[in-house]
Write a protein that holds these residues in place. Structure first.
Motif, PDB file in Angstrom:
ATOM      1  N   ALA A 433       0.836  -1.199   0.000  1.00 51.91           N
ATOM      2  CA  ALA A 433       0.000   0.000   0.000  1.00 51.91           C
ATOM      3  C   ALA A 433       0.874   1.253   0.000  1.00 51.91           C
ATOM      4  CB  ALA A 433      -0.936  -0.001   1.207  1.00 51.91           C
ATOM      5  N   MET A 434       1.938   1.242   0.798  1.00 48.42           N
ATOM      6  CA  MET A 434       2.816   2.401   0.861  1.00 48.42           C
ATOM      7  C   MET A 434       3.583   2.587  -0.442  1.00 48.42           C
ATOM      8  SD  MET A 434       1.969   3.521   3.769  1.00 48.42           S
ATOM      9  CE  MET A 434       2.503   5.018   3.025  1.00 48.42           C
ATOM     10  N   GLU A 453      12.782  -0.862   0.619  1.00 45.99           N
ATOM     11  CA  GLU A 453      13.021  -0.760   2.057  1.00 45.99           C
ATOM     12  C   GLU A 453      12.204   0.375   2.669  1.00 45.99           C
ATOM     13  OE1 GLU A 453      17.084  -0.483   3.421  1.00 45.99           O
ATOM     14  OE2 GLU A 453      16.347  -0.210   5.479  1.00 45.99           O
ATOM     15  N   THR A 454      12.190   1.511   1.953  1.00 46.98           N
ATOM     16  CA  THR A 454      11.446   2.654   2.479  1.00 46.98           C
ATOM     17  C   THR A 454       9.968   2.321   2.643  1.00 46.98           C
ATOM     18  OG1 THR A 454      13.013   4.141   1.432  1.00 46.98           O
ATOM     19  CG2 THR A 454      10.926   5.092   2.106  1.00 46.98           C
ATOM     20  N   SER A 455       9.388   1.665   1.654  1.00 46.61           N
ATOM     21  CA  SER A 455       7.956   1.367   1.786  1.00 46.61           C
ATOM     22  C   SER A 455       7.720   0.336   2.893  1.00 46.61           C
ATOM     23  CB  SER A 455       7.348   0.925   0.457  1.00 46.61           C
ATOM     24  OG  SER A 455       8.082  -0.121  -0.120  1.00 46.61           O
ATOM     25  N   ALA A 456       8.674  -0.565   3.092  1.00 46.60           N
ATOM     26  CA  ALA A 456       8.521  -1.519   4.191  1.00 46.60           C
ATOM     27  C   ALA A 456       8.547  -0.790   5.533  1.00 46.60           C
ATOM     28  CB  ALA A 456       9.620  -2.579   4.139  1.00 46.60           C
ATOM     29  N   LYS A 481      -6.131   0.240   4.738  1.00 42.61           N
ATOM     30  CA  LYS A 481      -6.248   1.360   3.817  1.00 42.61           C
ATOM     31  C   LYS A 481      -6.139   2.700   4.559  1.00 42.61           C
ATOM     32  CE  LYS A 481      -8.478   2.695  -0.218  1.00 42.61           C
ATOM     33  NZ  LYS A 481      -9.708   2.991  -0.822  1.00 42.61           N
ATOM     34  N   ARG A 482      -6.862   2.738   5.672  1.00 37.40           N
ATOM     35  CA  ARG A 482      -6.868   3.955   6.467  1.00 37.40           C
ATOM     36  C   ARG A 482      -5.488   4.238   7.066  1.00 37.40           C
ATOM     37  NH1 ARG A 482     -10.576   6.933   9.914  1.00 37.40           N
ATOM     38  NH2 ARG A 482      -9.591   6.490  11.893  1.00 37.40           N
ATOM     39  N   CYS A 483      -4.906   3.216   7.668  1.00 33.47           N
ATOM     40  CA  CYS A 483      -3.682   3.494   8.429  1.00 33.47           C
ATOM     41  C   CYS A 483      -2.490   3.802   7.541  1.00 33.47           C
ATOM     42  CB  CYS A 483      -3.381   2.381   9.429  1.00 33.47           C
ATOM     43  SG  CYS A 483      -2.674   0.894   8.727  1.00 33.47           S
ATOM     44  N   THR A 484      -2.579   3.460   6.256  1.00 31.48           N
ATOM     45  CA  THR A 484      -1.473   3.796   5.358  1.00 31.48           C
ATOM     46  C   THR A 484      -1.728   5.090   4.598  1.00 31.48           C
ATOM     47  OG1 THR A 484      -2.466   2.384   3.660  1.00 31.48           O
ATOM     48  CG2 THR A 484      -0.737   1.391   4.983  1.00 31.48           C
TER      49      THR A 484
END
Ligand code: ARG
Length: 613
Positions: A433-434, A453-456, A481-484
Motif C-alpha cells: 500500500a505504501m 526498504e522505504t515502503s517496508a 487502507k486507512r492506516c497507510t
C-alpha cells in the motif's frame, strides 16, 4: 557576549525529582515557584507542583485558590508587586485568581535548544547508549527490568494479540531504556504442551521437509490444522460410538508423545527442537522488519523441572492446594475471588500456569529483576491474577515485582490471503500500500534510494501507529487502507514530518549549519509560532515520564502528532530560504533540533525515522 553569558540563569531551589540539566523547563518552573513562594512565605517545593505549563494561554500559570484561602486579589497582588523580570521570566499578569507568567522567550529558546543539541551530540557520539538524548532521564538507574512480550506459540499463527503485545511491549521496553533502566527483552514462546505432541504426530502424517524449510511457521500451521481436523473427526466418532478404544485416538497418541517429551525422551525432543529452531529463525526475520529485538528467546519448554516441582511442593506446603480424585492438583484461590486453577494435570504433566509459576522463579534466579512486566491481551487477566496471587501466597520475594500490562482487542484483521492472519502478510500488505502511494509522485519516487526498504519501513510505521494511537485498553478496528493514508493522523504523516525536517537542510545547502545554540541569535526565535513549538519540545521529557508511568505509548504518539501539526503549519511563516543570513541560520538550527527530538520520539515508538519518501 555569548548567549551562555547573556542568558545565564540565576540559582533556583532544587526540587526533589527534577533534573535541570536534562529538563530545562523545570528550572523555569522552579523560578516561578520561587517568585510565588517568596511573596507568600511558602516553600518552593509546595508551589512547584502547582505551576501549570501552557494552561490558560500563559507560559506558566499558578492558581491562587489552590494554595491560599481568602481574597485571591490580595495574594495575586503580592506576587505582581514583588516581581522583577530576569532571564527566566519577563512578566506576570493577574487574570482573576490566576497568576500568568510569561517566560523570557529568547532565554527560554536558548536553554531549550542548547539542551537538545548538547544531548543529541552526546547521544550521537555513543550510538549504543540510548539514554543520553534529550527526553531521557535517570529514574531507573541501577535497576533491572525484565519484559516478556510478543511470546507467540509455535505452530499456531501469530494473531492480533501477539502483534499488539509485540508493538506495545517494544515501546514499554524502550521507555525503560530511556529512563536509564537496564532492560532485558524476553520472548516467552508457547513451545510446550500437549499441542506439541499433536504437532509431532501431525508432521509424521502430513509434513513436508521442503515446505518446512521454506516457511516453517506457515507449514507447521498447515500441519497443525490438519491434525486438529483428524482430532475433531475422531472426537465425533468417539461420541457416537464408532470408536470405542480411547487410547488409540490421535489425541491419546499426542498426549503420550508429549509425556515422553516431558520425560526427556531424546527422539521426541529432537523433532520438536527442529520445529522450534526453524520457527525462531523465521520469527527473527519478521521482528527485524518490525524493528523489534529480543535479548533472549525463552519459552514454556525452558522452565526447569526443578522449579516446577518446587512450585507444586511450596503450594502444597503452604496449604494452597486441593487434589481431585483423578490426581489433578489445583490451587484454591476462591477466597480471593480468583477461582481454582489446575497446576498439575491428572497424568502428572504441567500446564501453562504451572510453567509461569516455575518460570517466574527461574527468571528471578537468573536476572534478579527489580520489575518484571508481562504484556498480553486482556483475556489473560485472570491467568496473571492467579499467577501473581499464587506467587504472593507462596511467599516469594519477587512477588511484588511482577506486573501485567494488558490491551484491548483488534477487530477486522484479515489479509488479502484470508482470515488467518500471518504477521508477514500484514506487513507485506502495508508495504505494498505504501509503495503504491509513493509511486504516485514520480519525481520524488525517483529520488528514493531504496523504495522497497522505504515502503517496508513506512508500512510498518502505519501498522504500529494505528495500534499505538488509541489508549491501549481500547479495542480498535484494523484498517490497512486507512492506516497507510497520507491524510490524517496516521503513521505516514509522522514519517512525512521527519522527511520534511530533513529536506529543509538538504534544500538549503548554503545556510551555515551551526554547532551550538551559542552560534545563533536566539532573539530571532521569539515569534509566537516558534515559541509554541519550543514549548511543545520543552514538555517532551515529561511526556516520556508520563508514558512510562502509565505504560501508555499513546501519550508519545499524541505528542508526535501535535509536533507534526505545529511544524506543518510553520513552514509558511518560518522560512529558511529567502530569509536573512542570521534568520536562516537560527531557523535551520531550530528545525534540526526539532528533527532530533522527533526522531528520538519515533525511535522510542520503535519506528525507523526515514530521510526521504
Ligand atoms: N504464548 C502465550 C499466548 O500466546 C503468551 C505468553 C505470555 N507470557 C507468559 N509468561 N505467560 O497466549
Amino acid at each position: 557576549m555569548s548567549n551562555a553569558e547573556k542568558y545565564a540563569l540565576g540559582p533556583v531551589p532544587a526540587i526533589p525529582g527534577t533534573d535541570y540539566a536534562r529538563v530545562p523547563v523545570d528550572q523555569f518552573r522552579a523560578a516561578v515557584a520561587k517568585v510565588v513562594a517568596d511573596a507568600w512565605d511558602e516553600t518552593p517545593e509546595k508551589i512547584f507542583a502547582g505551576v501549570d505549563i501552557g494552561k490558560k494561554g500563559a507560559d506558566f500559570a499558578v492558581a491562587t485558590p489552590r494554595f491560599k484561602k481568602g481574597k485571591p486579589d490580595e495574594w495575586v497582588k503580592k506576587v505582581v508587586d514583588a516581581f522583577k523580570p530576569d532571564n527566566y521570566l519577563s512578566e506576570v499578569k493577574a487574570q482573576g485568581p490566576f497568576l500568568m507568567f510569561t517566560a523570557n522567550r529568547a532565554s527560554f529558546a536558548y536553554h531549550i535548544l542548547n539542551t537538545i543539541s548538547k544531548m543529541s551530540a552526546e547521544a550521537e557520539a555513543k550510538p549504543d547508549c540510548q539514554t543520553l538524548a534529550y527526553g531521557t532521564n535517570e529514574d531507573g538507574k541501577g535497576k533491572h527490568m525484565l519484559i516478556d512480550f510478543s511470546s507467540p506459540n509455535i505452530a499456531k499463527p501469530f494473531h492480533a494479540g501477539h502483534l499488539r503485545s509485540t508493538i506495545i511491549g517494544a515501546v514499554i521496553a524502550n521507555l525503560h531504556d530511556a529512563a536509564g533502566w537496564k532492560v532485558t527483552r524476553l520472548n516467552y514462546l508457547g513451545d510446550w504442551g500437549t499441542q506439541y505432541g499433536l504437532l509431532s504426530l501431525g508432521f509424521d502424517r502430513y509434513g513436508d521437509e521442503e515446505e518446512l524449510k521454506k516457511d516453517p511457521i506457515k507449514h507447521l500451521f498447515k500441519v497443525y490444522v490438519k491434525i486438529n481436523q483428524d482430532n475433531a473427526a475422531e472426537k465425533e466418532k468417539f461420541n457416537n460410538g464408532e470408536i470405542t478404544d480411547a487410547s488409540t485416538t490421535t489425541h491419546a497418541q499426542a498426549q503420550r508423545i508429549f509425556k515422553s517429551m516431558e520425560d526427556g525422551d531424546e527422539a521426541a525432543l529432537k523433532q520438536w527442537r527442529r520445529f522450534r529452531d526453524l520457527s525462531i529463525g523465521k520469527l527473527d526475520q519478521t521482528y527485524d522488519t518490525l524493528n523489534v529485538h529480543f535479548d533472549v528467546y525463552w519459552g514454556e519448554s525452558q522452565v526447569s523441572d526443578d522449579s516446577i516441582l518446587r512450585a507444586i511442593r511450596v503450594c502444597q506446603e503452604k496449604g494452597l492446594t486441593v487434589e481431585e480424585e483423578n490426581g489433578a492438583l489445583l490451587v484454591d484461590l476462591k477466597k480471593y475471588k480468583l477461582d481454582r486453577a489446575i497446576i498439575r494435570k491428572a497424568d502428572g504433566t504441567s500446564i501453562y500456569l504451572t510453567r509461569d509459576i516455575g518460570g517466574a522463579y527461574d527468571k528471578y534466579q537468573k536476572y534478579k529483576f527489580d520489575k518484571h512486566i508481562y504484556v498480553t491481551a486482556h483475556q489473560q487477566a485472570l491467568h496473571f491474577k492467579q499467577l501473581f496471587k499464587t506467587v504472593e501466597l507462596m511467599g516469594e520475594e519477587y512477588a511484588g515485582k511482577l506486573e501485567h500490562v494488558t490491551f484491548g482487542m483488534v477487530h477486522g484483521m484479515s489479509t488479502r490471503k484470508g482470515n488467518v492472519v500471518f504477521l508477514d502478510d500484514i506487513l507485506l500488505d502495508a508495504k505494498d500500500a505504501m509503495h503504491d502511494a509513493m509511486k504516485s509522485n514520480e519525481a520524488k519516487y525517483a529520488q528514493v534510494e531504496d523504495p522497497e526498504e522505504t515502503s517496508a519501513i513506512i508500512g510498518a510505521t502505519a501498522v504500529k501507529i494505528q495500534d499505538l494511537s488509541g489508549k491501549r485498553l481500547n479495542d480498535y478496528t484494523f484498517n490497512i487502507k486507512r492506516c497507510t493514508s497520507f491524510e490524517g493522523d496516521f503513521g505516514p504523516f509522522i514519517q512525512y514530518s521527519h522527511v520534511r525536517l530533513c529536506s529543509v537542510q538538504r534544500k538549503n545547502p548554503n545556510v551555515h549549519v551551526v554547532e551550538t545554540a551559542n552560534d545563533i541569535d536566539v532573539s530571532i526565535l521569539s515569534q509566537p509560532k516558534i515559541h509554541e513549538i519550543l514549548y511543545h519540545l520543552a514538555q517532551y521529557p515529561d511526556v516520556v515520564k508520563t508514558s512510562l508511568k502509565f505504560s501508555e505509548p499513546s501519550t508519545i504518539v499524541t505528542w508526535c502528532f501535535k509536533l507534526s501539526h505545529l511544524v506543518g503549519s510553520a513552514w509558511e511563516t518560518i522560512k529558511v530560504s529567502g530569509a536573512s543570513e542570521a534568520e536562516a541560520k537560527a531557523r535551520l538550527f531550530l528545525f534540526i533540533q526539532i528533527r532530533h527530538v522527533l526522531a528520538s520520539a519515533m525511535r522510542l515508538l520503535s519506528l525507523t525515522p526515514i530521510d526521504r519518501m
